[in-house]
Scaffold this motif. Structure first.
Motif, PDB file in Angstrom:
ATOM      1  N   LEU A 190     -16.056  10.642   3.398  1.00 29.04           N
ATOM      2  CA  LEU A 190     -16.149   9.524   2.730  1.00 29.04           C
ATOM      3  C   LEU A 190     -16.512   8.004   3.304  1.00 29.04           C
ATOM      4  N   PHE A 191     -15.994   8.132   4.655  1.00 28.54           N
ATOM      5  CA  PHE A 191     -16.346   6.916   5.462  1.00 28.54           C
ATOM      6  C   PHE A 191     -17.283   7.138   6.595  1.00 28.54           C
ATOM      7  N   ASN A 192     -18.159   8.450   6.519  1.00 31.03           N
ATOM      8  CA  ASN A 192     -18.992   8.769   7.244  1.00 31.03           C
ATOM      9  C   ASN A 192     -18.507   8.697   8.650  1.00 31.03           C
ATOM     10  N   GLY A 193     -17.501   9.731   8.641  1.00 33.10           N
ATOM     11  CA  GLY A 193     -16.965   9.966   9.981  1.00 33.10           C
ATOM     12  C   GLY A 193     -16.092  11.372  10.050  1.00 33.10           C
ATOM     13  N   GLU A 194     -15.841  11.841  11.474  1.00 36.22           N
ATOM     14  CA  GLU A 194     -15.085  12.795  11.593  1.00 36.22           C
ATOM     15  C   GLU A 194     -14.159  12.506  12.732  1.00 36.22           C
ATOM     16  N   ASP A 195     -13.060  13.122  12.856  1.00 38.13           N
ATOM     17  CA  ASP A 195     -12.003  12.913  14.015  1.00 38.13           C
ATOM     18  C   ASP A 195     -12.253  11.343  14.298  1.00 38.13           C
ATOM     19  N   PRO A 196     -11.176  10.630  13.716  1.00 37.57           N
ATOM     20  CA  PRO A 196     -11.042   9.030  14.181  1.00 37.57           C
ATOM     21  C   PRO A 196     -10.335   8.657  15.395  1.00 37.57           C
ATOM     22  N   ARG A 197     -10.069   9.605  16.241  1.00 32.21           N
ATOM     23  CA  ARG A 197      -9.180   9.686  17.255  1.00 32.21           C
ATOM     24  C   ARG A 197      -9.803   8.259  18.236  1.00 32.21           C
ATOM     25  N   GLY A 198      -9.048   7.438  18.733  1.00 31.87           N
ATOM     26  CA  GLY A 198      -9.487   6.331  19.294  1.00 31.87           C
ATOM     27  C   GLY A 198     -10.069   5.038  18.819  1.00 31.87           C
ATOM     28  N   SER A 199     -10.252   5.295  17.365  1.00 29.14           N
ATOM     29  CA  SER A 199     -10.798   4.027  16.623  1.00 29.14           C
ATOM     30  C   SER A 199      -9.779   3.231  15.913  1.00 29.14           C
ATOM     31  N   VAL A 200     -10.214   2.018  15.744  1.00 23.42           N
ATOM     32  CA  VAL A 200      -9.313   1.185  14.897  1.00 23.42           C
ATOM     33  C   VAL A 200      -9.737   0.826  13.672  1.00 23.42           C
ATOM     34  N   TRP A 201      -9.012   1.126  12.727  1.00 21.27           N
ATOM     35  CA  TRP A 201      -9.431   0.743  11.158  1.00 21.27           C
ATOM     36  C   TRP A 201      -8.484  -0.320  10.583  1.00 21.27           C
ATOM     37  N   ARG A 202      -9.032  -0.891   9.472  1.00 19.20           N
ATOM     38  CA  ARG A 202      -8.329  -1.771   8.886  1.00 19.20           C
ATOM     39  C   ARG A 202      -7.743  -1.157   7.780  1.00 19.20           C
ATOM     40  N   MET A 203      -6.522  -1.552   7.325  1.00 18.22           N
ATOM     41  CA  MET A 203      -5.597  -1.088   6.073  1.00 18.22           C
ATOM     42  C   MET A 203      -4.469  -1.902   5.552  1.00 18.22           C
ATOM     43  N   ASN A 204      -4.512  -1.715   4.506  1.00 22.36           N
ATOM     44  CA  ASN A 204      -3.006  -2.162   3.897  1.00 22.36           C
ATOM     45  C   ASN A 204      -2.634  -1.302   2.983  1.00 22.36           C
ATOM     46  N   PHE A 205      -1.225  -1.219   2.669  1.00 18.59           N
ATOM     47  CA  PHE A 205      -0.472  -0.379   1.743  1.00 18.59           C
ATOM     48  C   PHE A 205       0.314  -1.318   0.831  1.00 18.59           C
ATOM     49  N   PHE A 206       0.363  -0.786  -0.482  1.00 20.54           N
ATOM     50  CA  PHE A 206       0.982  -1.731  -1.345  1.00 20.54           C
ATOM     51  C   PHE A 206       1.817  -0.865  -2.272  1.00 20.54           C
ATOM     52  N   ARG A 207       2.855  -1.368  -3.209  1.00 19.59           N
ATOM     53  CA  ARG A 207       3.533  -0.864  -4.380  1.00 19.59           C
ATOM     54  C   ARG A 207       3.593  -1.808  -5.437  1.00 19.59           C
ATOM     55  N   THR A 208       3.484  -1.373  -6.501  1.00 13.89           N
ATOM     56  CA  THR A 208       3.610  -2.301  -7.566  1.00 13.89           C
ATOM     57  C   THR A 208       4.756  -1.702  -8.450  1.00 13.89           C
ATOM     58  N   ILE A 209       5.658  -2.632  -9.016  1.00 16.84           N
ATOM     59  CA  ILE A 209       6.804  -1.978  -9.694  1.00 16.84           C
ATOM     60  C   ILE A 209       7.139  -2.820 -11.020  1.00 16.84           C
ATOM     61  N   THR A 210       7.181  -2.065 -11.907  1.00 14.33           N
ATOM     62  CA  THR A 210       7.475  -2.866 -13.283  1.00 14.33           C
ATOM     63  C   THR A 210       8.257  -1.671 -14.103  1.00 14.33           C
ATOM     64  N   GLY A 211       8.390  -1.883 -15.271  1.00 15.08           N
ATOM     65  CA  GLY A 211       9.212  -1.045 -16.236  1.00 15.08           C
ATOM     66  C   GLY A 211       9.156  -1.407 -17.846  1.00 15.08           C
ATOM     67  N   PRO A 212       9.862  -0.806 -18.472  1.00 13.79           N
ATOM     68  CA  PRO A 212       9.382  -1.013 -20.189  1.00 13.79           C
ATOM     69  C   PRO A 212      10.093  -2.476 -20.287  1.00 13.79           C
ATOM     70  N   ASP A 213      11.019  -2.996 -19.834  1.00 15.91           N
ATOM     71  CA  ASP A 213      11.690  -4.429 -20.091  1.00 15.91           C
ATOM     72  C   ASP A 213      10.794  -5.610 -19.596  1.00 15.91           C
ATOM     73  N   THR A 214       9.871  -5.105 -18.360  1.00 20.62           N
ATOM     74  CA  THR A 214       9.390  -6.291 -17.402  1.00 20.62           C
ATOM     75  C   THR A 214       7.722  -6.264 -17.796  1.00 20.62           C
ATOM     76  N   TYR A 215       7.216  -5.225 -18.072  1.00 20.07           N
ATOM     77  CA  TYR A 215       5.922  -4.736 -18.292  1.00 20.07           C
ATOM     78  C   TYR A 215       5.267  -6.009 -19.244  1.00 20.07           C
ATOM     79  N   PRO A 216       4.255  -6.627 -18.953  1.00 17.67           N
ATOM     80  CA  PRO A 216       3.419  -6.379 -17.926  1.00 17.67           C
ATOM     81  C   PRO A 216       3.439  -7.106 -16.521  1.00 17.67           C
ATOM     82  N   ASP A 217       4.735  -7.854 -16.396  1.00 19.20           N
ATOM     83  CA  ASP A 217       5.047  -8.579 -15.182  1.00 19.20           C
ATOM     84  C   ASP A 217       5.279  -7.407 -14.016  1.00 19.20           C
ATOM     85  N   GLN A 218       4.997  -7.729 -13.030  1.00 22.13           N
ATOM     86  CA  GLN A 218       5.019  -6.964 -11.863  1.00 22.13           C
ATOM     87  C   GLN A 218       5.643  -7.306 -10.663  1.00 22.13           C
ATOM     88  N   GLN A 219       6.305  -6.331  -9.783  1.00 24.30           N
ATOM     89  CA  GLN A 219       6.913  -6.933  -8.555  1.00 24.30           C
ATOM     90  C   GLN A 219       5.828  -6.237  -7.533  1.00 24.30           C
TER      91      GLN A 219
END
Length: 191
Positions: free
Chosen positions: A138-167
């Motif tokens: 998908l990233f035009n690559g194989e074996d990324p060993r030695g390379s630097v990539w940019r990433m971020n990771f996230f989580r959204t939290i909500t529930g029946p009492d707070t939706y559509p507001d999210q943490q």
């Protein structure tokens, strides 16, 4: 690579722990997301692949092969009911600026393309875990060993009492209630 985060975006206040394990082979990235402190496991059961699952509870990875601040990157999300969102994001302003182009190019057949996902809920312990495989081709690559990539990771939290507001919680704080701020992406070195 292993990381965890416990911080809301943008406030910096505490949020439930989220863990991300990232491994790779010569052909694929393997992500294991673990959401702790879960009380709702909240999702829309009518949504399918590439639906607006981000409006409910999800864990997310934004992935870019390269070390600069990206204008295009891959957005991957998974919900507690094992539904995924898979799209390349076009964000030339790098911050999702008002009046600037912002678009998504969807991966319409992720499982036919080699994606895998397995999500398990443990309501008694208040956790859910998703193990995901994303093809490196998908990233035009194989074996990324030695390379630097940019990433971020996230989580959204909500529930029946707070939706559509999210943490909003994340690994690298974007400084705004907006995950699409690429200068905030962290750097990942594949070793």
């Amino acid at each position: 690579m292993f990381t965890k985060f416990t911080t809301q975006i943008p406030s910096g206040k505490a949020c439930p722990t989220t863990k991300v394990d990232l491994c790779y082979t010569s052909k694929e990235l393997n992500l294991v997301f673990t959401a702790e402190g879960e009380t709702n496991f909240y999702f829309n059961q009518t949504q399918g692949t590439n639906g607006d699952i981000w409006a409910y509870e999800v864990m997310e990875a934004f992935i870019y092969k390269g070390s600069d601040d990206p204008q295009t990157y891959f957005e991957y999300e998974v919900s507690p009911n094992n539904i995924t969102y898979n799209a390349f994001v076009y964000n030339p302003s790098r911050v999702r600026a008002a009046g600037s182009p912002f678009d998504h190019a969807y991966i319409s057949d992720p499982f036919g393309d080699g994606f895998k996902v397995n999500t398990k809920l443990n309501k008694a312990k208040g956790t859910w875990t998703s193990s995901s495989t994303i093809p490196l081709a998908l990233f035009n690559g194989e074996d990324p060993r030695g390379s630097v990539w940019r990433m971020n990771f996230f989580r959204t939290i909500t529930g029946p009492d707070t939706y559509p507001d999210q943490q909003l919680c994340g690994w690298k704080n974007t400084g705004a209630a907006n995950f699409h701020i690429t200068p905030a992406f962290g750097k990942v070195l594949f070793i």
